[in-house]
Design a protein around this motif. Structure first.
Motif, mmCIF file in Angstrom:
data_model
loop_
_atom_site.group_PDB
_atom_site.id
_atom_site.type_symbol
_atom_site.label_atom_id
_atom_site.label_comp_id
_atom_site.label_asym_id
_atom_site.label_seq_id
_atom_site.Cartn_x
_atom_site.Cartn_y
_atom_site.Cartn_z
ATOM 1 N N GLY A 174 0.790 -1.222 0.000
ATOM 2 C CA GLY A 174 0.000 0.000 0.000
ATOM 3 C C GLY A 174 0.824 1.275 0.000
ATOM 4 N N ARG A 175 2.144 1.164 -0.164
ATOM 5 C CA ARG A 175 3.011 2.337 -0.132
ATOM 6 C C ARG A 175 3.180 2.923 -1.535
ATOM 7 N N ILE A 176 3.415 4.226 -1.618
ATOM 8 C CA ILE A 176 3.600 4.869 -2.911
ATOM 9 C C ILE A 176 4.936 4.439 -3.503
ATOM 10 N N ALA A 177 4.864 3.786 -4.661
ATOM 11 C CA ALA A 177 6.055 3.327 -5.363
ATOM 12 C C ALA A 177 6.434 4.275 -6.494
ATOM 13 N N ALA A 178 5.434 4.867 -7.157
ATOM 14 C CA ALA A 178 5.696 5.761 -8.287
ATOM 15 C C ALA A 178 4.563 6.769 -8.423
ATOM 16 N N VAL A 179 4.926 7.949 -8.932
ATOM 17 C CA VAL A 179 3.959 9.002 -9.237
ATOM 18 C C VAL A 179 4.282 9.517 -10.633
ATOM 19 N N ILE A 180 3.275 9.539 -11.482
ATOM 20 C CA ILE A 180 3.425 10.045 -12.843
ATOM 21 C C ILE A 180 2.514 11.261 -12.947
ATOM 22 N N ARG A 181 3.101 12.421 -13.146
ATOM 23 C CA ARG A 181 2.341 13.673 -13.155
ATOM 24 C C ARG A 181 2.077 14.143 -14.580
ATOM 25 N N ALA A 182 1.547 13.261 -15.390
ATOM 26 C CA ALA A 182 1.220 13.558 -16.784
ATOM 27 C C ALA A 182 0.312 12.446 -17.293
ATOM 28 N N ALA A 183 -0.250 12.661 -18.469
ATOM 29 C CA ALA A 183 -1.050 11.606 -19.091
ATOM 30 C C ALA A 183 -0.148 10.417 -19.397
ATOM 31 N N VAL A 184 -0.694 9.215 -19.278
ATOM 32 C CA VAL A 184 0.095 8.004 -19.504
ATOM 33 C C VAL A 184 -0.301 7.346 -20.824
ATOM 34 N N LYS A 185 0.626 6.575 -21.346
ATOM 35 C CA LYS A 185 0.402 5.714 -22.492
ATOM 36 C C LYS A 185 0.651 4.288 -22.026
ATOM 37 N N GLN A 186 0.003 3.327 -22.640
ATOM 38 C CA GLN A 186 0.147 1.929 -22.245
ATOM 39 C C GLN A 186 1.603 1.496 -22.258
ATOM 40 N N GLU A 187 2.336 1.855 -23.302
ATOM 41 C CA GLU A 187 3.721 1.394 -23.421
ATOM 42 C C GLU A 187 4.649 1.983 -22.352
#
Length: 189
Positions: free
Chosen positions: A159-172
Motif C-alpha cells: 500500500g506504499r507509494i512506489a511511483a507518481v506520474i504527473r502527466a497523461a500516460v500511455k500503455q507502453e
C-alpha cells in the motif's frame, strides 16, 4: 469561485507540499528519484507508510484501499473536463486488462466534476471503479501527492507509494512500471 482558479490554487498548494520530497518524518528522510520523463519513484526500502485512500464511489458504494492490501493499486486522478484525461483513458483500461490477472487493481479518483459528467465520461471507457472526490481532498492526503491532473500513483502490495506520474500516460510507458512493481518480492516480516 471559478473551478479552474480553485484547481490551480489547490495544485499550487499540493506542489508546495510535494517539494518537501519523499519524507515520512524529519527524523526518517526518504530518498527517491525522478526520471528524465518526470516519473517519480521510490525504491522499496525508501517508501513511506501507506496513505489513507477511501471514499464514496462514483457509481455507489464505498472504497477503502486497505481492502486491496496484497495487490498493486494503480490510482489515476482525472476529470471529465481534462483533455489529457480523455486521451489516456483507453491506455489505462488496456493496462488494467493486461495486468489485473497478476494481482493489480485500478482505482480512478474523479476531481472537480459533477457526478453526471463524471459518469458520462466513464461509461464505455473504463471498467474499474472511481472515487467521486469533487473537492480533491484525496490528493492532499497523499505523502507524495500528485500536483497535476491527470496524475497516476502506483501503490505497491503493501500500500506504499512506489511511483507518481504527473502527466497523461500511455500503455507502453505505464505497463512496464506496473509489471515491475507487481513483480517485486514482498518485504520479509
Amino acid at each position: 469561485m471559478n473551478a479552474r482558479r480553485w484547481t490551480a490554487g489547490l495544485l499550487a498548494t499540493v506542489a508546495a507540499v510535494a517539494l518537501v520530497g519523499c519524507t515520512s518524518s524529519k527524523a526518517q528522510e526518504k530518498t527517491c528519484t525522478t526520471t528524465t520523463d518526470g516519473i517519480f519513484e521510490c525504491a522499496p526500502d525508501q517508501r513511506s507508510a501507506p496513505p489513507k485512500l477511501a471514499g464514496e464511489l462514483l457509481l455507489g458504494g464505498t472504497y477503502d484501499v486497505t481492502e486491496a492490501r496484497g495487490q498493486v493499486v494503480v490510482v489515476n486522478f482525472w476529470g471529465s473536463w481534462c483533455a489529457p484525461c480523455r486521451a489516456e483513458a483507453d491506455d489505462l483500461e488496456a493496462v488494467y486488462q493486461a495486468t489485473k490477472g497478476s494481482g493489480v487493481s485500478f482505482l480512478g479518483i474523479n476531481v472537480q466534476d459533477s457526478r453526471d459528467k463524471a459518469k458520462a465520461f466513464e461509461k464505455g471507457r473504463v471498467t474499474y471503479p472511481s472515487i467521486f472526490d469533487p473537492s480533491s481532498k484525496t490528493a492532499l492526503a497523499l505523502d507524495i501527492p500528485p500536483n497535476s491532473v491527470p496524475a497516476t500513483v502506483i501503490l505497491d502490495r503493501e500500500g506504499r507509494i512506489a511511483a507518481v506520474i504527473r502527466a497523461a500516460v500511455k500503455q507502453e510507458g505505464l505497463q512496464p512500471i506496473v509489471e515491475r512493481i507487481a513483480a517485486e518480492k514482498p518485504a520479509s516480516n
